[in-house]
Design a protein around this motif. Structure first.
Motif, short mmCIF file in Angstrom:
data_model
loop_
_atom_site.label_atom_id
_atom_site.label_comp_id
_atom_site.label_asym_id
_atom_site.label_seq_id
_atom_site.Cartn_x
_atom_site.Cartn_y
_atom_site.Cartn_z
N UNK A 65 3.94 6.37 14.71
CA UNK A 65 4.64 5.76 15.73
C UNK A 65 5.14 3.98 14.12
N UNK A 66 4.77 3.87 13.58
CA UNK A 66 4.89 2.88 12.40
C UNK A 66 6.01 3.73 11.87
N UNK A 67 7.30 3.08 11.08
CA UNK A 67 7.91 3.40 9.98
C UNK A 67 7.75 1.90 9.06
N UNK A 68 7.59 3.20 7.43
CA UNK A 68 7.58 1.79 7.02
C UNK A 68 9.15 1.87 6.18
N UNK A 106 7.28 0.26 -8.19
CA UNK A 106 7.48 1.21 -7.13
C UNK A 106 6.90 2.11 -6.99
N UNK A 107 6.00 2.87 -8.32
CA UNK A 107 5.74 4.06 -7.49
C UNK A 107 3.71 3.90 -6.97
N UNK A 108 3.51 2.90 -6.94
CA UNK A 108 2.73 2.66 -6.11
C UNK A 108 2.97 2.83 -4.80
N UNK A 109 3.96 1.58 -4.56
CA UNK A 109 3.85 1.90 -3.36
C UNK A 109 4.37 3.77 -3.13
N UNK A 110 5.36 4.03 -3.10
CA UNK A 110 5.98 5.38 -3.17
C UNK A 110 4.67 6.94 -3.32
N UNK A 111 3.67 6.57 -4.01
CA UNK A 111 2.54 7.37 -3.92
C UNK A 111 1.59 7.02 -3.73
N UNK A 112 0.46 6.14 -4.09
CA UNK A 112 -0.37 5.60 -3.99
C UNK A 112 -1.05 5.14 -2.73
N UNK A 113 0.17 4.14 -1.60
CA UNK A 113 -0.26 3.28 -0.89
C UNK A 113 0.08 4.64 0.26
N UNK A 114 1.69 5.33 -0.47
CA UNK A 114 1.35 6.64 1.16
C UNK A 114 0.54 7.29 1.03
N UNK A 115 -0.27 7.97 -0.41
CA UNK A 115 -1.52 9.13 -0.35
C UNK A 115 -2.58 8.25 0.84
N UNK A 116 -2.87 6.90 0.26
CA UNK A 116 -4.68 6.14 1.17
C UNK A 116 -3.94 5.74 2.40
N UNK A 117 -2.22 6.08 3.35
CA UNK A 117 -2.73 5.62 4.23
C UNK A 117 -1.47 6.67 5.58
N UNK A 118 -1.41 8.11 4.46
CA UNK A 118 -0.48 8.70 5.31
C UNK A 118 0.59 7.88 6.25
N UNK A 119 1.08 7.11 5.37
CA UNK A 119 1.79 5.87 6.22
C UNK A 119 3.55 6.64 6.31
N UNK A 120 4.45 6.96 6.82
CA UNK A 120 5.58 7.68 7.29
C UNK A 120 6.47 5.95 6.06
N UNK A 121 6.96 6.94 5.19
CA UNK A 121 8.18 5.80 4.42
C UNK A 121 9.85 5.54 3.79
N UNK A 122 10.47 5.33 4.56
CA UNK A 122 11.87 4.79 4.14
C UNK A 122 12.59 4.16 3.03
N UNK A 123 12.93 4.83 1.36
CA UNK A 123 12.73 4.22 0.38
C UNK A 123 13.59 3.96 0.04
N UNK A 124 14.67 2.43 0.62
CA UNK A 124 16.10 2.84 -0.12
C UNK A 124 15.81 2.54 -1.35
N UNK A 125 16.50 3.62 -2.10
CA UNK A 125 17.33 2.85 -3.69
C UNK A 125 18.59 1.94 -4.03
N UNK A 126 18.02 0.93 -3.85
CA UNK A 126 19.71 -0.61 -3.49
C UNK A 126 19.34 -0.99 -5.18
N UNK A 127 19.02 -0.45 -6.30
CA UNK A 127 18.84 -0.72 -7.45
C UNK A 127 20.67 -1.34 -7.85
N UNK A 128 21.16 -0.43 -8.08
CA UNK A 128 23.09 -1.19 -8.42
C UNK A 128 23.21 -1.33 -7.22
N UNK A 129 23.31 -2.16 -6.06
CA UNK A 129 23.50 -3.14 -6.02
C UNK A 129 23.57 -4.36 -5.90
N UNK A 130 22.05 -4.49 -5.97
CA UNK A 130 21.73 -6.10 -6.31
C UNK A 130 21.88 -6.68 -7.88
N UNK A 131 21.89 -4.90 -8.70
CA UNK A 131 22.30 -5.63 -9.97
C UNK A 131 23.96 -5.88 -9.37
#
Ligand code: XMP
Length: 529
Positions: free
Chosen positions: A251-254, A267-292
């Protein structure tokens, strides 16, 4: 917005009555270290309200005032008649003495700092098993010269005849000094004696019990609805998300907004390790261009912070809207937003005196106020060290749980000058080397944090290989601190500094100097921007 979920079954609670000094939070932490739950309440709270919380004991904190000062905070005597064990410290001790018929006088018997305490009754409830001579931390102008009737005097100093008293029958105890500070060598033991022996409380507030309670409370609150949590890569949002995940699963999405201003590997720590440890559903938004793009041409620190904050909110809102749309019919059920608010924030925003806004702080995850979500804040009762322990209990990666503080605007405020991708890459390399060497030297727990700063607008002459160079300086800013409000520069071993300097100048192109910032806070701040 609705308030946070109440715990499903309240733990045994000790109230710490705050008389306005900076000590109440420290006392509350020490009580928790004794594995008893504590809650801070203002001294202006009516006694009936305090008692309605059904505390197992009450601690009266120190305070800046003299009991004789005009408008000195006081208490209704009824507190001492309620049968709840009470422990007064410093100002709390004097107030107790005065309200119960003892004598407190303003005779010039002042003591500040380290003081020798003479314990007169080694077998007393508070002092059992502690030495007859012990060092304590004093800070008082008035002194108690006669204990109230029915109280035994248990300690004195060369200056004050009554430095501690107790009335075992009524379960009332007091000490003139500050047992909560580390300079009071047996302070924690004395506090534990009050809690366990005086008040008869069992030490049962453990990390396991916190997780259990919070998971049950979150389940209750969220029901079958959905929740969203913004992850920043930091400890607080990670632990809050992991708790909610444990409670309500899918019921949770990060949402993780990658603004391109993170350090190497984070970023890899969040995308891989955190997801692996918790099984959480994760939506990653790549916004680098926009911020720069938004940061292009901007050098002013406040403007950078505002831009990063603004872009973050926009990207997060967009991601949220997408999630709601993806959920289709059920979208309306996305009702909760998870935030990693900690207890010190709660205490400080609940009527604290407030501090001057020196920099406009932006927390990734700091969201606009008009969101149509209810907040779930499972860390609202916890101090930082407890959050780390909960993270450990939940099996989160060590790198996330032990991570030192890192500002929301990331490396964007550690580049002095315009933020560009090349500069970010350069700073990421230098920062990774510094972190690697500090970890290898076993210094991570000794320092609060070590910002690595790129002076992008400065160049100096150097010589590398056979040629003259004209490169940028990197500044190391290692600090030690308790709470980031004040800080001192860390005296790092020279050989560690030498290694970092050699590696950075050898391995990072365009850097030919490494400097160490030796300014405390104040006058400097921790971050350079
Ligand atoms: P200063 O530079 O004010 O930093 O001495 C105090 C602490 O706060 C962190 N910091 C921030 N954290 N958003 C954050 O989440 C921010 O905008 C921000 N600015 C500073 C800093 O790293 C230090 O721990």
């Amino acid at each position: 917005m609705a308030s946070n979920a109440a715990a499903s079954s309240a733990p045994d609670t000790v109230l710490v009555v705050d008389f306005g000094a900076q000590y109440a939070q420290l006392i509350a932490r020490r009580v928790r270290e004794a594995r008893v739950f504590s809650e801070i309440v203002p001294s202006t709270m009516p006694v009936a309200e305090m008692l309605a919380k059904k505390p197992k004991a009450i601690i009266l904190s120190g305070g800046p005032s003299s009991v004789y000062a005009e408008q000195a905070p006081t208490l209704d005597r009824a507190l001492f008649e309620a049968g709840v064990p009470v422990f007064g410290m410093c100002y709390g001790f004097q107030l107790m003495a005065q309200l119960l018929g003892g004598t407190v006088d303003n005779s010039g018997a002042r003591e500040y700092g380290r003081t020798e305490l003479h314990v007169g009754r080694a077998g007393s409830t508070l002092f059992e098993g502690t030495p007859t001579e012990q060092q304590v931390w004093m800070s008082h102008g008035d002194a108690c010269s006669a204990a109230p009737e029915g109280f035994a005097v248990t300690a004195s100093t060369d200056v004050v005849p009554v430095a501690a008293f107790e009335n075992d029958e009524k379960k009332l105890y007091g000490v003139q000094y500050h047992p909560e500070v580390l300079h009071s060598t047996h302070g924690q033991q004395v506090l534990e004696h009050f809690l366990y022996r005086g008040a008869g409380i069992e030490p049962s507030w453990t990390t396991g019990s916190i997780v259990e309670e919070q998971v049950a409370a979150i389940r209750d609150r969220v029901g079958d609805k959905r929740a969203i949590c913004g992850l920043s890569g930091g400890v607080d949002s990670a632990v809050a998300a992991a708790l909610v995940q444990k409670a309500v699963g899918s019921q949770l999405t990060c949402v993780y907004v990658d603004h391109g201003l993170m350090r190497k590997g984070e970023t890899e720590q969040v995308e891989k390790d955190f997801v692996a440890a918790t099984g959480v559903q994760l939506k990653v938004v790549d916004a680098e261009e926009r911020f720069l793009a938004a940061l292009a041409g901007v050098s002013d620190p406040e403007q950078k912070r505002k831009i990063i904050g603004r872009e973050f909110i926009r990207v997060f809102e967009q991601a949220q809207a997408e999630l709601v749309a993806e959920a289709g019919e059920e979208g309306a059920e996305v009702a909760f937003l998870v935030q990693g608010t900690l207890y010190p924030d709660v205490v400080e925003s609940g009527g604290g005196t407030g501090t001057a806004n020196i920099k406009s702080h932006h927390n990734v995850g700091g969201l606009p106020e008009d969101l149509e979500f209810e907040l779930v804040e499972p860390l609202r009762q916890l101090f930082k060290d407890e959050v780390r322990m909960v993270g450990q209990e939940l099996g989160l990666p060590e790198e996330i749980v032990q991570r030192q503080p890192f500002p929301g605007p990331g490396l964007g405020i550690r580049i002095i000058g315009e933020v560009t991708r090349d500069r970010l890459d350069l700073l990421r390399e230098a920062d990774a080397i510094a972190r690697e060497e500090l970890t290898a030297a076993g210094l991570d727990r000794d320092i609060w944090q070590c910002p690595v700063v790129l002076l992008a607008d400065v160049r100096s002459v150097g010589v590398q290989g056979d040629g003259r160079t004209y490169g940028h300086p990197i500044v190391l800013r290692p600090v030690s601190s308790e709470d980031a409000m004040t800080a001192d520069w860390s005296r790092l071993p020279y050989d560690v500094l030498a290694k970092i300097s050699t590696r950075i100048t050898n391995e990072v192109a365009d850097v030919n100097r490494v400097a160490v910032d030796i300014t405390s806070k104040p006058p400097g701040t921790i971050e350079w921007e």
